[in-house]
Design an enzyme around this catalytic site. Structure first.
Site, PDB file in Angstrom:
ATOM      1  N   GLU A 130       1.061  -1.033   0.054  1.00  0.00           N
ATOM      2  CA  GLU A 130       0.018  -0.004  -0.033  1.00  0.00           C
ATOM      3  C   GLU A 130       0.798   1.243   0.046  1.00  0.00           C
ATOM      4  O   GLU A 130       0.524   2.263  -0.793  1.00  0.00           O
ATOM      5  CB  GLU A 130      -0.753  -0.117   1.301  1.00  0.00           C
ATOM      6  CG  GLU A 130      -1.757   1.170   1.366  1.00  0.00           C
ATOM      7  CD  GLU A 130      -2.894   1.218   0.258  1.00  0.00           C
ATOM      8  OE1 GLU A 130      -3.901   0.188   0.412  1.00  0.00           O
ATOM      9  OE2 GLU A 130      -2.853   2.092  -0.804  1.00  0.00           O
ATOM     10  N   LYS A 206       4.547   4.152  -9.860  1.00  0.00           N
ATOM     11  CA  LYS A 206       3.211   4.062  -9.287  1.00  0.00           C
ATOM     12  C   LYS A 206       2.244   3.907 -10.034  1.00  0.00           C
ATOM     13  O   LYS A 206       1.119   3.004  -9.774  1.00  0.00           O
ATOM     14  CB  LYS A 206       2.947   5.519  -8.450  1.00  0.00           C
ATOM     15  CG  LYS A 206       4.195   5.418  -7.356  1.00  0.00           C
ATOM     16  CD  LYS A 206       4.127   7.020  -6.531  1.00  0.00           C
ATOM     17  CE  LYS A 206       5.241   6.937  -5.715  1.00  0.00           C
ATOM     18  NZ  LYS A 206       5.255   8.565  -5.470  1.00  0.00           N
TER      19      LYS A 206
END
Ligand SMILES: NC(=O)c1ccc[n+]([C@@H]2O[C@H](COP(=O)([O-])OP(=O)(O)OC[C@H]3O[C@@H](n4cnc5c(N)ncnc54)[C@H](OP(=O)(O)O)[C@@H]3O)[C@@H](O)[C@H]2O)c1
Length: 431
Positions: A130, A206
């Site tokens: 995460e 990302k």
């Protein structure tokens, strides 16, 4: 009460130290939520003598981070960084030894995510990351859980706080890129070697992870079209403002008929778009789902505390036995998609030219666009009357057009004798 969850942490830098502080400071809360203690049992970093302001009494120190893969621990937290070397070695070995892994390492997961997720599944352990995407923003959890019932149509975001800080400061102060970057480096907001950030690589890592989770495809970092923000000038920012736009470095991904489109580049977005109001070091991610519509999450995308918040949320999941799949589907079910070629991208464009103010210049530019079937929306020329031989900016925007046609037109315009600098192009996203 269940036995404590035994945690080993590799890397005690910004994120590692923040994680240790959070585990200590919120120990009681975490224990109540998990129904068991979260116990730090072992750590590793390079320099044992370095004062990190952490109480590590009773915690085993490993001189070799890779040895944590064999430590008496349930979870290995990898906070060293880098797509190869000790980080990759440690994560692979820990999974192989049946230990859960939590990491904030986007480079590692962007390059090796599919193989590592398969290994984790084979061994029945979690590979959770995460913290690797947008720091403190719990976007992967949101995609895997709260938004799981949706077909995601598109996902995009401001994924690099350094770039957003630089662009925000340029707009607020009217100063140029290199000047603002040098100041950000002095203040510690940008790395001494800022290339990973300002050339878009960090955002691309990302985006590749976001796309994999959102669309259930194998991480395809090589399929991301990446441009940075070095070419964005104060002049473009001022023109954007005049035209009702903000310039943002965005990562955008969506499935198209030609394959998965993943791109990171500077964009002009309407000033009124929610993402345009995300300023400074803040990050934001927007998900467009077929049933939920648009959801935007905004927050701090980096820094010790926000990143530790995401790392420890993953640890809590593991402590409670919630071993979510790393991506939104089982690793064996991840689809291997084609990457949509950037040449075939269709969109609107902003173009700035520096031209000598001579008769016929505008007609030549218009002819180059017309010959490539690029339809112009507007053209503006601003500023004082130039002196002899002085160039003036001419700005134009286009209707939706093919990237390849736009590039051919720009190449032809660049060859005109009256155009004195390479044309600057920024894609317009009407979000
Ligand atoms: N910083 C952020 O805001 C942020 C946000 C999201 C994700 N991340 C990710 O989190 C990870 C860590 O980032 P960071 O900013 O915390 O990095 P950092 O401050 O540079 O810390 C790296 C740590 O790893 C240790 N280390 C380096 N090489 C090692 C080796 N060969 N063996 C053992 N330990 C080693 C260093 O030890 P010494 O302290 O002894 O030198 C240091 O403690 C990276 O993957 C990064 O991309 C960072």
């Amino acid at each position: 009460m269940k036995p404590p969850l035994k945690i080993a942490i590799a890397g005690l830098g910004t994120v590692g130290a923040g994680t240790v502080r959070l585990l200590r400071q919120n120990a009681e809360l975490l224990e109540r939520r998990a129904g068991r203690k979260l116990a730090l049992v072992a750590v590793a970093a390079r320099d044992r003598a370095r004062d990190r302001g952490l109480d590590l009494s009773g915690v085993r120190w490993e001189a070799d981070a890779a040895a944590l893969a064999r430590a008496d621990a349930d979870v290995v937290v990898e906070l060293v960084g880098g797509s190869e070397g000790v980080a990759r070695e440690l994560v692979s070995a820990a999974l192989q030894n049946g230990k859960h892994v939590v990491t904030a390492n986007k480079a590692l997961v962007a390059h090796h995510g599919a193989a590592l997720a398969r290994l984790a599944e084979e061994k029945g352990v979690a590979l959770a990351f995460e913290a690797a995407v947008a720091g403190g923003i719990p976007i992967l959890k949101a995609l895997r859980e709260g938004l799981a019932a949706n077909n995601v149509k598109r996902i995009y975001g401001i994924l690099n706080g350094t770039c957003n800080f630089l662009l925000t400061t340029m707009r607020e102060t009217g100063r140029d890129f290199s000047d603002v970057l040098a100041e950000a480096q002095r203040m510690g907001y940008a790395e001494a070697d800022p290339s990973f950030d300002i050339d878009g690589v960090d955002a691309a890592h990302k985006l590749a992870l976001l796309a994999a989770v959102a669309f259930g495809t194998e991480v395809d970092f090589a399929g991301v079209h990446v441009e940075g923000i070095r070419h964005v000038s104060a002049l473009d920012i001022a023109f954007a403002d005049d035209l009702g736009y903000r310039i943002k470095l965005l990562g955008l991904a969506r499935p198209t008929e030609l394959g998965l489109e993943q791109r990171v580049h500077a964009c002009m977005v309407p000033r009124a778009a929610p993402i345009a109001t995300v300023e400074g070091v803040y990050n934001a991610v927007v998900v467009e789902g077929d049933f939920v519509g648009r959801v935007m999450l905004e927050g701090r995308g980096a820094g010790a505390e926000p990143t530790a918040s995401a790392v420890v949320a993953d640890l809590l999941d593991i402590a409670q036995g919630r071993n979510a799949t790393s991506f939104s589907v089982a690793a064996s079910h991840l689809r291997r998609g084609e990457a949509a070629p950037m040449d075939r991208h269709r969109g609107a464009y902003y173009v700035r030219l520096m031209v000598l103010d001579r008769p016929g210049v505008i007609a030549d530019v218009a002819a180059a666009l017309r010959d490539e079937s690029v339809s112009m929306e507007q053209m503006i020329q601003r500023g004082r009357a130039p002196g002899e031989g002085e160039a003036v900016p001419v700005v134009l925007t286009t209707h939706d057009t093919d990237e390849a046609a736009m590039r051919r037109a720009l190449a032809r315009i660049a060859r005109l004798g009256t155009v004195v600098e390479p044309p600057r192009m920024i894609r317009v996203e009407n979000l």
